[in-house]
Design a protein around this motif. Structure first.
Motif, PDB file in Angstrom:
ATOM      1  N   MET A  26      39.808  44.446  39.190  1.00 24.27           N
ATOM      2  CA  MET A  26      39.798  43.220  39.810  1.00 24.27           C
ATOM      3  C   MET A  26      41.391  42.483  40.096  1.00 24.27           C
ATOM      4  O   MET A  26      41.268  41.480  41.083  1.00 24.27           O
ATOM      5  CB  MET A  26      38.869  42.406  38.854  1.00 24.27           C
ATOM      6  CG  MET A  26      38.475  41.280  39.293  1.00 24.27           C
ATOM      7  SD  MET A  26      37.616  41.169  40.428  1.00 24.27           S
ATOM      8  CE  MET A  26      36.485  39.102  40.816  1.00 24.27           C
ATOM      9  N   ARG A  27      42.348  42.870  39.244  1.00 24.69           N
ATOM     10  CA  ARG A  27      43.295  42.391  39.415  1.00 24.69           C
ATOM     11  C   ARG A  27      44.175  42.071  40.237  1.00 24.69           C
ATOM     12  O   ARG A  27      44.628  41.492  40.725  1.00 24.69           O
ATOM     13  CB  ARG A  27      44.070  42.891  37.773  1.00 24.69           C
ATOM     14  CG  ARG A  27      43.437  41.629  36.662  1.00 24.69           C
ATOM     15  CD  ARG A  27      44.713  42.724  35.431  1.00 24.69           C
ATOM     16  NE  ARG A  27      43.898  42.397  33.988  1.00 24.69           N
ATOM     17  CZ  ARG A  27      44.370  43.212  33.174  1.00 24.69           C
ATOM     18  NH1 ARG A  27      45.754  43.425  33.153  1.00 24.69           N
ATOM     19  NH2 ARG A  27      44.056  42.821  32.038  1.00 24.69           N
ATOM     20  N   SER A  28      44.248  43.637  40.829  1.00 22.58           N
ATOM     21  CA  SER A  28      44.736  44.185  41.998  1.00 22.58           C
ATOM     22  C   SER A  28      44.100  43.281  43.096  1.00 22.58           C
ATOM     23  O   SER A  28      44.754  43.242  44.463  1.00 22.58           O
ATOM     24  CB  SER A  28      44.180  45.456  42.427  1.00 22.58           C
ATOM     25  OG  SER A  28      43.171  46.310  42.823  1.00 22.58           O
ATOM     26  N   LEU A  29      42.701  42.970  43.412  1.00 25.50           N
ATOM     27  CA  LEU A  29      42.085  42.347  44.169  1.00 25.50           C
ATOM     28  C   LEU A  29      42.390  40.872  44.700  1.00 25.50           C
ATOM     29  O   LEU A  29      42.747  40.307  45.073  1.00 25.50           O
ATOM     30  CB  LEU A  29      40.275  42.434  44.274  1.00 25.50           C
ATOM     31  CG  LEU A  29      39.629  41.851  45.769  1.00 25.50           C
ATOM     32  CD1 LEU A  29      40.464  43.195  46.369  1.00 25.50           C
ATOM     33  CD2 LEU A  29      38.372  42.086  44.969  1.00 25.50           C
ATOM     34  N   GLY A  32      49.131  37.966  47.289  1.00 28.42           N
ATOM     35  CA  GLY A  32      50.126  38.389  48.463  1.00 28.42           C
ATOM     36  C   GLY A  32      49.807  38.250  49.679  1.00 28.42           C
ATOM     37  O   GLY A  32      50.895  37.247  50.643  1.00 28.42           O
ATOM     38  N   LEU A  33      48.530  38.327  49.960  1.00 34.41           N
ATOM     39  CA  LEU A  33      48.770  37.726  51.689  1.00 34.41           C
ATOM     40  C   LEU A  33      48.863  36.498  51.851  1.00 34.41           C
ATOM     41  O   LEU A  33      49.000  36.052  52.949  1.00 34.41           O
ATOM     42  CB  LEU A  33      47.012  38.457  52.373  1.00 34.41           C
ATOM     43  CG  LEU A  33      46.735  37.742  53.002  1.00 34.41           C
ATOM     44  CD1 LEU A  33      47.178  38.881  54.181  1.00 34.41           C
ATOM     45  CD2 LEU A  33      45.065  38.370  53.531  1.00 34.41           C
TER      46      LEU A  33
END
Length: 45
Positions: free
Chosen positions: A1-4, A10-11
């Motif tokens: 979830m953190r990576s999402l 970032g996007l």
């Protein structure tokens, strides 16, 4: 979830940067009248 979440942040940052640069526009200037050489000149005949 953190990576999402990190990917979304970032996007969003990249999109904000692109929109900012688009709003500012291209820098004023002129192009050179001289053509660019794309190949190495050969021996003169």
């Amino acid at each position: 979830m953190r990576s999402l979440v990190a990917a979304a942040v970032g996007l969003a940052a990249a999109l904000a940067l692109v929109l900012t640069l688009t709003a500012i526009g291209a820098p004023a200037g002129e192009t050179s009248p001289e053509p660019l050489l794309t190949t190495v000149p050969g021996p003169k005949k």
